[in-house]
Design an enzyme around this catalytic site. Structure first.
Site, short mmCIF file in Angstrom:
data_model
loop_
_atom_site.label_atom_id
_atom_site.label_comp_id
_atom_site.label_asym_id
_atom_site.label_seq_id
_atom_site.Cartn_x
_atom_site.Cartn_y
_atom_site.Cartn_z
N ASN A 1 -23.41 46.28 -70.23
CA ASN A 1 -23.84 47.68 -70.16
C ASN A 1 -23.64 48.35 -71.52
O ASN A 1 -23.20 47.71 -72.48
CB ASN A 1 -23.08 48.42 -69.05
CG ASN A 1 -21.59 48.33 -69.22
OD1 ASN A 1 -21.02 48.85 -70.19
ND2 ASN A 1 -20.92 47.66 -68.29
N PHE B 1 -12.80 56.70 -63.55
CA PHE B 1 -13.93 57.35 -64.22
C PHE B 1 -15.19 57.13 -63.38
O PHE B 1 -15.35 56.08 -62.76
CB PHE B 1 -14.15 56.78 -65.62
CG PHE B 1 -13.31 57.43 -66.68
CD1 PHE B 1 -13.89 58.22 -67.66
CD2 PHE B 1 -11.95 57.25 -66.69
CE1 PHE B 1 -13.11 58.82 -68.64
CE2 PHE B 1 -11.15 57.84 -67.66
CZ PHE B 1 -11.75 58.64 -68.64
N LYS C 1 -15.74 58.39 -54.62
CA LYS C 1 -14.99 57.36 -55.34
C LYS C 1 -13.50 57.71 -55.38
O LYS C 1 -12.64 56.84 -55.19
CB LYS C 1 -15.54 57.21 -56.76
CG LYS C 1 -15.00 56.03 -57.53
CD LYS C 1 -15.76 55.85 -58.85
CE LYS C 1 -15.26 54.65 -59.63
NZ LYS C 1 -16.01 54.46 -60.91
N LYS D 1 -11.04 55.09 -53.15
CA LYS D 1 -10.21 54.19 -53.97
C LYS D 1 -8.79 54.70 -54.15
O LYS D 1 -8.03 54.17 -54.97
CB LYS D 1 -10.90 53.94 -55.31
CG LYS D 1 -12.29 53.31 -55.09
CD LYS D 1 -12.94 52.82 -56.35
CE LYS D 1 -14.34 52.25 -56.03
NZ LYS D 1 -15.00 51.63 -57.17
N ASP E 1 -20.56 45.34 -61.98
CA ASP E 1 -20.43 45.24 -60.52
C ASP E 1 -20.83 43.86 -60.01
O ASP E 1 -20.33 43.41 -58.98
CB ASP E 1 -21.31 46.30 -59.85
CG ASP E 1 -20.82 47.71 -60.12
OD1 ASP E 1 -19.59 47.91 -60.14
OD2 ASP E 1 -21.65 48.61 -60.34
N LYS F 1 -29.20 26.61 -72.32
CA LYS F 1 -30.07 27.77 -72.42
C LYS F 1 -31.24 27.64 -71.45
O LYS F 1 -31.90 26.61 -71.40
CB LYS F 1 -30.58 27.91 -73.85
CG LYS F 1 -31.53 29.09 -74.04
CD LYS F 1 -32.04 29.15 -75.47
CE LYS F 1 -33.05 30.28 -75.62
NZ LYS F 1 -33.61 30.33 -76.99
#
Length: 398
Positions: A208, A322, A336, A340, A277, A287
């Protein structure tokens, strides 16, 4: 934080003076008010006008200068300083201080100040290793002076060894640490930062846009405020903050293992990393070649939820998460926070200008378990880190 702090920068004569110019620029950029004292020999390397232009203040050079004495004076300089930095500090300067000699403006002001003093020695390796010089350093350390060790490398004199003045950014980091309140002393803060990478084959991976800048800013600020900091970092291009213990990882599972390995020692956990995730169900040993089909199917399996696992085993720890969202920011962040078992969540809408990935700023909201929401304006990430640690300090009873 150096903002609005008054710093006196002493500059001695040596080839490393050119680094003092950059040091001044960084101090001013950080918001400090900097007054420069130069020795006569320093002026042989860089003209006082350079420092005057960058600092916005007259440069002080002479002990008996009636105009300068009338405007500010060496005693006034000594009294107004929040911090005194001498960079470069020559063997001559260190020897004078160790012997109590005050025969010019710089040494006189140093003798008169009650502010913390950070000396940054830079010299030839043989001078640095000289027994007399080392004795003088020991005297100053014993008297409460702070000395930043020189680095090893190729020196301007042609020798190689210890004697290089550290990078200006390193000096600024040390300076900031000396001025921070130590309100997190006794805390062990576990911070995660950066992205993770999930291999597809030996060439490609899923990741990301996280740069790690927010997590590293938190780690740096927490260490400066007295905490022991353990930083579990994904792959980033950021120097490790001074005094921070770093554990480098690549994959989400490696990050999970590192977090769990250090969880017992932590009193506060701040999960700022952007953890993948999902990961490929199978990693190709070779490859993957481009085929004739226009579509490629890549089966993915879910990674373990590190934050949920930490929250489920929270004990007496304070746990911060976050939430980087694109829609329904507060609703998603609140879900969240509750699911959590967090004490606080930092939410930001990455579609907002200046609040996305790989930028120096962020616009965040603090959501607390008791329902309180605090909206912060667009701030530098170092300031966001400071505000977050203020919250954490209050929640921890500091």
């Amino acid at each position: 934080m150096l903002k609005d702090k008054t710093i006196v920068l002493g500059v001695c004569g040596g080839i490393a003076v050119y680094k003092s110019v950059e040091l001044l620029r960084l101090l001013v950029k950080a918001g400090a008010k900097v007054h420069v004292i130069m020795t006569r020999s320093a002026g042989e390397f860089v003209a006082p006008l350079t420092f005057q232009t960058l600092s916005g203040h007259p440069v002080h050079t002479e002990l008996f200068n009636l105009l300068q004495e009338m405007e500010i004076g060496h005693i006034t300089l000594a009294d107004r300083a929040d911090l005194f930095i001498v960079a470069p500090a020559t063997a001559n300067l260190v020897g004078k201080l160790a012997g109590g000699i005050a025969d010019d403006l710089l040494t006189t002001t140093l003798m008169a100040t009650k502010a913390p003093v950070l000396l940054v020695p830079a010299m030839n390796v043989n001078m640095y290793e000289n027994q007399i010089y080392q004795r003088n350093e020991g005297i100053l350390r014993g008297a409460g002076y702070h000395l930043l060790e020189p680095e090893c490398g190729y020196l301007a004199c042609g020798w190689e060894g210890k004697g290089k003045m550290p990078a200006p950014a390193t000096i600024v980091e040390h300076a900031a640490a000396l001025l921070e309140p130590k309100d997190l002393l006794g805390e062990t803060i576990l911070v995660t930062a950066g992205p993770t990478r999930e291999a597809i084959d030996p060439v490609r991976y899923i990741s990301n846009h996280s740069s790690g800048k927010m997590g590293y800013a938190i780690a740096r600020a927490a260490q400066q405020r007295g905490a022991r900091v353990i930083l579990v970092s994904g792959p980033v291009a950021i120097p490790v903050p001074l005094g921070v213990e770093v554990v480098n990882v690549v994959t989400a599972e490696e990050m999970r293992q590192a977090v769990l390995a250090h969880l017992e020692a932590a009193t506060v956990v701040i999960k700022a990393a952007a953890v993948a995730d999902y990961r490929p169900a199978q990693v190709s040993a070779t490859k993957i070649k481009k085929g004739s089909d226009d579509l490629m199917t890549l089966p993915l399996i879910k990674n373990a939820d590190i934050l949920a696992e930490v929250g489920a085993n929270k004990g007496g720890r304070l746990v911060v998460g976050f939430a980087a969202e694109t829609t329904d920011l507060l609703e998603n962040a609140r879900k969240k926070l509750l699911s959590k078992n967090l004490d606080l969540i930092v939410a930001n809408d990455i579609t907002e200008a200046g609040a996305g990935f790989d930028v120096e700023t962020n616009r965040v909201r603090f959501l607390l378990a008791d329902g309180e929401v605090e909206n912060l304006p667009l701030l530098d990430k170092s300031e966001v880190a400071w505000r977050l640690l203020d919250r954490i300090a209050r929640l921890r009873g500091h």
